[in-house]
Every structure is written in C-alpha cells, then in structure tokens.
Design a protein around this motif. Structure first.
Motif, PDB file in Angstrom:
ATOM      1  N   SER A  68       0.834  -1.220   0.000  1.00  0.00           N
ATOM      2  CA  SER A  68       0.000   0.000   0.000  1.00  0.00           C
ATOM      3  C   SER A  68       0.868   1.270   0.000  1.00  0.00           C
ATOM      4  CB  SER A  68      -1.047  -0.016   1.120  1.00  0.00           C
ATOM      5  OG  SER A  68      -0.431  -0.138   2.339  1.00  0.00           O
ATOM      6  N   LEU A  69       2.011   1.239   0.675  1.00  0.00           N
ATOM      7  CA  LEU A  69       2.913   2.410   0.593  1.00  0.00           C
ATOM      8  C   LEU A  69       3.340   2.635  -0.860  1.00  0.00           C
ATOM      9  CD1 LEU A  69       4.843   4.595   1.817  1.00  0.00           C
ATOM     10  CD2 LEU A  69       6.528   2.776   2.135  1.00  0.00           C
ATOM     11  N   LYS A  70       3.697   1.551  -1.514  1.00  0.00           N
ATOM     12  CA  LYS A  70       4.221   1.657  -2.874  1.00  0.00           C
ATOM     13  C   LYS A  70       3.164   2.177  -3.857  1.00  0.00           C
ATOM     14  CE  LYS A  70       7.810   1.229  -5.420  1.00  0.00           C
ATOM     15  NZ  LYS A  70       8.097  -0.011  -6.118  1.00  0.00           N
ATOM     16  N   LYS A  71       1.913   1.890  -3.587  1.00  0.00           N
ATOM     17  CA  LYS A  71       0.839   2.379  -4.477  1.00  0.00           C
ATOM     18  C   LYS A  71       0.860   3.904  -4.588  1.00  0.00           C
ATOM     19  CE  LYS A  71      -2.671  -0.996  -5.177  1.00  0.00           C
ATOM     20  NZ  LYS A  71      -2.175  -2.186  -4.443  1.00  0.00           N
ATOM     21  N   GLU A  72       1.241   4.537  -3.480  1.00  0.00           N
ATOM     22  CA  GLU A  72       1.262   6.016  -3.491  1.00  0.00           C
ATOM     23  C   GLU A  72       2.501   6.570  -4.203  1.00  0.00           C
ATOM     24  OE1 GLU A  72       0.870   7.570   0.547  1.00  0.00           O
ATOM     25  OE2 GLU A  72       0.005   5.601   1.007  1.00  0.00           O
ATOM     26  N   PHE A  73       3.470   5.695  -4.464  1.00  0.00           N
ATOM     27  CA  PHE A  73       4.721   6.164  -5.073  1.00  0.00           C
ATOM     28  C   PHE A  73       5.043   5.321  -6.307  1.00  0.00           C
ATOM     29  CE2 PHE A  73       4.722   7.659  -0.792  1.00  0.00           C
ATOM     30  CZ  PHE A  73       5.154   8.968  -0.940  1.00  0.00           C
ATOM     31  N   SER A  74       4.191   5.458  -7.297  1.00  0.00           N
ATOM     32  CA  SER A  74       4.343   4.600  -8.474  1.00  0.00           C
ATOM     33  C   SER A  74       4.787   5.394  -9.697  1.00  0.00           C
ATOM     34  CB  SER A  74       3.012   3.915  -8.759  1.00  0.00           C
ATOM     35  OG  SER A  74       2.065   4.900  -9.132  1.00  0.00           O
ATOM     36  N   LYS A  75       5.188   6.635  -9.472  1.00  0.00           N
ATOM     37  CA  LYS A  75       5.550   7.464 -10.635  1.00  0.00           C
ATOM     38  C   LYS A  75       7.024   7.877 -10.596  1.00  0.00           C
ATOM     39  CE  LYS A  75       1.316   9.054 -12.401  1.00  0.00           C
ATOM     40  NZ  LYS A  75       0.272   8.609 -11.492  1.00  0.00           N
ATOM     41  N   VAL A  76       7.620   7.998 -11.783  1.00  0.00           N
ATOM     42  CA  VAL A  76       8.994   8.510 -11.882  1.00  0.00           C
ATOM     43  C   VAL A  76       8.944  10.030 -11.772  1.00  0.00           C
ATOM     44  CG1 VAL A  76      11.040   8.717 -13.349  1.00  0.00           C
ATOM     45  CG2 VAL A  76       9.721   6.596 -13.367  1.00  0.00           C
ATOM     46  N   LYS A  77       9.723  10.561 -10.812  1.00  0.00           N
ATOM     47  CA  LYS A  77       9.800  12.026 -10.631  1.00  0.00           C
ATOM     48  C   LYS A  77      11.165  12.517 -11.122  1.00  0.00           C
ATOM     49  CE  LYS A  77       5.885  12.121  -8.274  1.00  0.00           C
ATOM     50  NZ  LYS A  77       5.722  11.608  -6.954  1.00  0.00           N
ATOM     51  N   TYR A  78      11.434  13.785 -10.921  1.00  0.00           N
ATOM     52  CA  TYR A  78      12.698  14.402 -11.340  1.00  0.00           C
ATOM     53  C   TYR A  78      12.936  14.146 -12.837  1.00  0.00           C
ATOM     54  CZ  TYR A  78      13.313  14.429  -6.279  1.00  0.00           C
ATOM     55  OH  TYR A  78      13.130  14.605  -4.932  1.00  0.00           O
ATOM     56  N   THR A  79      11.863  14.276 -13.612  1.00  0.00           N
ATOM     57  CA  THR A  79      11.975  14.168 -15.069  1.00  0.00           C
ATOM     58  C   THR A  79      11.005  15.171 -15.686  1.00  0.00           C
ATOM     59  OG1 THR A  79      11.901  12.700 -16.969  1.00  0.00           O
ATOM     60  CG2 THR A  79      10.282  12.249 -15.218  1.00  0.00           C
ATOM     61  N   PHE A  80      10.967  15.200 -17.028  1.00  0.00           N
ATOM     62  CA  PHE A  80      10.231  16.282 -17.692  1.00  0.00           C
ATOM     63  C   PHE A  80       8.724  16.172 -17.566  1.00  0.00           C
ATOM     64  CE2 PHE A  80      14.323  15.681 -19.906  1.00  0.00           C
ATOM     65  CZ  PHE A  80      14.924  16.843 -19.430  1.00  0.00           C
ATOM     66  N   GLU A  81       8.247  14.958 -17.302  1.00  0.00           N
ATOM     67  CA  GLU A  81       6.803  14.755 -17.136  1.00  0.00           C
ATOM     68  C   GLU A  81       6.630  13.464 -16.339  1.00  0.00           C
ATOM     69  OE1 GLU A  81       4.635  14.634 -21.018  1.00  0.00           O
ATOM     70  OE2 GLU A  81       3.930  12.738 -20.194  1.00  0.00           O
ATOM     71  N   GLU A  82       6.011  13.567 -15.170  1.00  0.00           N
ATOM     72  CA  GLU A  82       5.848  12.374 -14.322  1.00  0.00           C
ATOM     73  C   GLU A  82       5.085  11.285 -15.062  1.00  0.00           C
ATOM     74  OE1 GLU A  82       3.987  13.246 -10.629  1.00  0.00           O
ATOM     75  OE2 GLU A  82       5.461  14.801 -10.159  1.00  0.00           O
ATOM     76  N   HIS A  83       5.448  10.043 -14.803  1.00  0.00           N
ATOM     77  CA  HIS A  83       4.742   8.937 -15.479  1.00  0.00           C
ATOM     78  C   HIS A  83       4.908   7.662 -14.676  1.00  0.00           C
ATOM     79  CE1 HIS A  83       8.566   7.225 -16.829  1.00  0.00           C
ATOM     80  NE2 HIS A  83       8.948   8.473 -16.931  1.00  0.00           N
ATOM     81  N   GLU A  84       4.117   6.648 -15.040  1.00  0.00           N
ATOM     82  CA  GLU A  84       4.166   5.364 -14.337  1.00  0.00           C
ATOM     83  C   GLU A  84       5.582   4.790 -14.353  1.00  0.00           C
ATOM     84  OE1 GLU A  84       2.237   3.480 -12.425  1.00  0.00           O
ATOM     85  OE2 GLU A  84       0.859   5.178 -12.486  1.00  0.00           O
ATOM     86  N   ALA A  85       6.022   4.306 -13.212  1.00  0.00           N
ATOM     87  CA  ALA A  85       7.395   3.806 -13.114  1.00  0.00           C
ATOM     88  C   ALA A  85       7.525   2.368 -13.584  1.00  0.00           C
ATOM     89  CB  ALA A  85       7.867   3.903 -11.669  1.00  0.00           C
ATOM     90  N   TYR A  86       6.562   1.537 -13.204  1.00  0.00           N
ATOM     91  CA  TYR A  86       6.722   0.101 -13.457  1.00  0.00           C
ATOM     92  C   TYR A  86       5.704  -0.354 -14.483  1.00  0.00           C
ATOM     93  CZ  TYR A  86       9.485   0.703  -9.308  1.00  0.00           C
ATOM     94  OH  TYR A  86      10.416   1.157  -8.412  1.00  0.00           O
TER      95      TYR A  86
END
Ligand SMILES: Cc1ncc(COP(=O)(O)O)c(C=O)c1O
Length: 420
Positions: free
Chosen positions: A397-415
């Motif tokens: 459940s923690l990971k569900k809140e952090f599923s996006k790649v940040k520090y890039t030009f446009e946030e998007h799904e990581a996995y």
C-alpha cells in the motif's frame, strides 16, 4: 515456448517491482524518455572509433548523439575530458587500469569488506591486468581510509596507482590527501564513482576531479539514474591514453541505444539533479537515524551515519546478512547482504551486514516521512515484531502512493512493461 510466455515472465517481474520497495544501492529506475531510446534503431548499429573518425560508415547521427553525451557529462562531473563509450563500470575500470598501469605494478584499493568493488581485485579487472593489489589500512570506526597508515605503507610499497571509491561507500574518501601521497611517489589516482555519480553530478558529494583525482570511472545507473553503462573522465593530458584504453582496449560496440538514453538522463540531471541528490542524502540520513532509533546497529553513528545514498546495518545479532536479506525479500523489501569491514572474504555467503540504498525510492518521490515508515517496516521484519505477511501488505500500500517517476520532464508510471 512462445513470445507471450517470455513476456509473461517480464510482466510478473515488473509487477513484483511495482509492489516492492527497491532498496538495492546499485540500482535505479530510468524515465520513459530514456527508455524510448532503447528500442530505437540505434541499438542495431556500430560506431567504433571517435566522433568524426569512425571505422564504419553511417555514423553521422551517432556522432551527434555521442557529442551531446560527452559535453553534458563533462559539464556534470566538471572534467576536461570524458569518454562515454564504456558499456559498464567494470569495463570503465578495465580501461582505467589499461591506461594507468603496466602488468606487475602494485596498486592500492579497498578490500571488499571495507567497501572495495570486485573489479578492483585480483579476481577481476585488476587481476586481468596483472596487477598486485594491496589493501588500504581502513578505520572501521570512521568507515574510511586511514591516511597516516596509508602514507607509511605507500612509502614502502611504492604503488603505481591508488584506487578510491567503492561499493560500500558512506563517507567521502580522502582524495586530496591520497593525491598528495601519490604525487610524492609519482603514482596516479583513479576514483571509482560508480555508486555516487548522481550525487557528484547533483553537487551533493565530493567532486573527485576537483579534489585531485587523475581519472574518474563511474557506472551511470546507480545514483545517476541513467541506462546501464559507464563513463571514464580524466585530466586533459591523459585523454589519449584513456581513449585508446577504451577503444580498441576494452570496447568495440558501445551500445548506441543506451548511449542516447544517457544523453536524456544527463539532461534530466541538469534540470532536476540538484533537488534529487539533495533529497537522496537527506533520505539516507533520516532512514539511518530512524533505524538506529528502532534499535538496530547502524554503522557510522559518530559521523551522522552517512553522507551518501547508502545505509549499512550490522545484523549479526539478528542472524547475519543472508538470513535478514532473505526475510526482508519475503516482505517485498529488496536489498542485499553485505560484508562489513571486520568480515573476512570467506564470509561472503553470510556476511555481518545489509546495505540499503534510497536513491530509487527517492526518484519515486519519497521523502523523510516515508523513510520513517520504511525504517519501521524494516525493523518489524528484522526484529520479528510483526509477521512478514502483514509487513508485505503495508509495503504494497505504501508503494501504491509512489508509483511514478519524478525528477523528469513529465511524471509517469514507473513500473510498466512497454510494448511496441
Ligand atoms: C564501485 C563499483 N564499481 C564498479 C561496479 C561495476 O559496475 P557495472 O555493474 O556497471 O559493471 C560496481 C557495481 O556495483 C561498483 O559498486
């Protein structure tokens, strides 16, 4: 076996990572902008030689890409010369050894339990070059090289090369001091910044080139969130030797699709690297403090635990690194067992410690408050406070809140398993 069956295994792997806490200190996640380059036609081509002086035709656009990579990396690591062709950190180290030593030479490196990487050893790249590897005297209290003892040993042994940097790397190394010792005996200094390249580029760790190193080698996929490859940087006067050591020394094809990915990652670093690197170090410090607070034996306490992305924990009391790392994996907390300075190389199968890296979870946007949660989850498992199943549920459940790649030009799904 069908194509779909193979894809299914990849899908399961991706899903597993989506639901896990990735805390391996040598990994990171790339953005979709980097990943798009992997599937381009560049991945089918060769470009042996230097920019504008290739051995094959058809390389004019590759030249453009490689020039961008060189210029961006020169700026980020503040080096007069950078070769971006090594396809991995070990290959970059092989090139460094080729350029700076002759077979039979003595070199100084950290022992593996003190943080050295296998490629600095006789069993690997250094051995392949025929080098005699001597280990630095190491002070486990400060998790660093003992400079005074090193000076005495260097005067006696007269090594040709000092290797700095490593895989268990909590605090900056004494680059300035070792460079002074090297200068007295006409030796060179090579800094393996594989782990800390992203922190160097983000201005959060010592800059080895500015502090006196002759050569910097580094993977580009640990704290530096680029593709799996490497760079080798050096002083101008070593440029020719380094370039020749790379090609034809240790590289032929230099994986042009991931080279393009490196350009994008370097662009991301220019824009977001400072914030990311600052948050990474803050997160590592906070995680270490909280783990200590939970009752675990975290290394480097007197010096604030860490100044990098890493945290090292002595888990001998809890059964050793192998048992602890396996148990954490069952709770979807992924990290590795690790030798600590007092271990022997024979303890590799069950070393004293575990090593934790916060760079990937930082890239997913986690901050200090999430480090508090992670410390509790880790301690719950290690100290048998809650069942592994319960902890795994919390991890998911923690990971569900952090599923996006940040520090890039446009946030998007990581996995995501992207298909053409
Ligand atoms: C200090 C150091 N150097 C080199 C390497 C090897 O890098 P690569 O896996 O890119 O060959 C590693 C890998 O973890 C490392 O920790």
């Amino acid at each position: 076996m069908s194509v779909e069956e193979v894809y299914e295994v990849i899908r399961k792997h991706t899903e597993f990572y989506k639901n896990s806490l990735p805390l391996i200190a040598s990994e990171n996640i790339t953005s979709k902008f980097v990943r798009n380059c992997y599937i381009s036609d560049l991945g089918h081509r060769y470009a042996e030689g230097k920019i504008g002086e290739r051995f094959y035709e058809g390389c004019s656009f590759v030249d453009e890409i490689e020039l961008m990579a060189v210029n961006l990396m020169k700026e980020l690591v503040k080096a007069p010369h950078v070769n971006v062709q090594p396809i991995s950190g070990v290959v970059a180290n092989m090139a460094g050894f080729f350029a700076l030593t002759n077979p039979g030479d003595k070199i100084f490196a950290l022992s593996i339990p003190s943080g050295g990487h296998i490629s600095h050893e006789k069993y690997s790249a250094a051995g392949l070059r025929g080098l005699q590897v001597l280990h630095y005297p190491f002070d486990a209290e400060i998790m660093n090289i003992d400079v005074d003892e090193t000076k005495k040993l260097a005067e006696k042994e007269k090594p040709k090369l000092f290797v700095l940097g490593g895989s268990l790397f909590l605090f900056p190394h004494p680059v300035k001091e070792i460079s002074e010792i090297a200068a007295e005996i006409n030796a060179k200094v090579m800094y393996d910044g594989s782990h800390v390249l992203g922190l160097i580029a983000g201005g959060e760790f010592q800059n080895p080139m500015e502090e006196g190193a002759d050569v910097l080698t580094a993977s580009t996929h640990k704290t530096f969130f680029g593709p799996q490859r490497a760079i080798i940087a050096c002083r101008e006067e070593l440029a020719d030797r380094v370039d020749k050591a790379v090609f034809p020394g240790v590289v032929s094809n230099h994986h042009l699709n991931t080279l393009a990915g490196l350009v994008i990652a370097a662009m991301e670093f220019k824009e977001f690297g400072r914030d990311y690197a600052e948050q990474t170090v803050k997160n590592a410090k906070r995680l270490a403090e909280e783990l200590a607070e939970e009752g675990l034996k975290v290394l480097g306490e007197d010096l604030g635990f860490t100044e990098s992305h890493q945290v090292a924990v002595d888990v001998r009391k809890q059964g050793g690194g192998a048992k602890v790392a396996k148990k954490l994996e069952k709770a979807n907390i992924i990290l590795n067992k690790n030798l600590l300075p007092w271990d022997s190389i024979k303890d590799t199968e069950n070393p004293s410690g575990i090593r934790i890296g916060v760079q990937e979870v930082t890239r997913l946007g986690m901050k200090e408050s999430e480090m508090d949660v992670i410390a509790k989850l880790i301690a719950d498992v290690i100290l048998d406070r809650r069942s592994v199943d319960k902890v795994r549920k919390d991890v998911i459940s923690l990971k569900k809140e952090f599923s996006k790649v940040k520090y890039t030009f446009e946030e998007h799904e990581a996995y995501e398993f992207l298909r053409i």
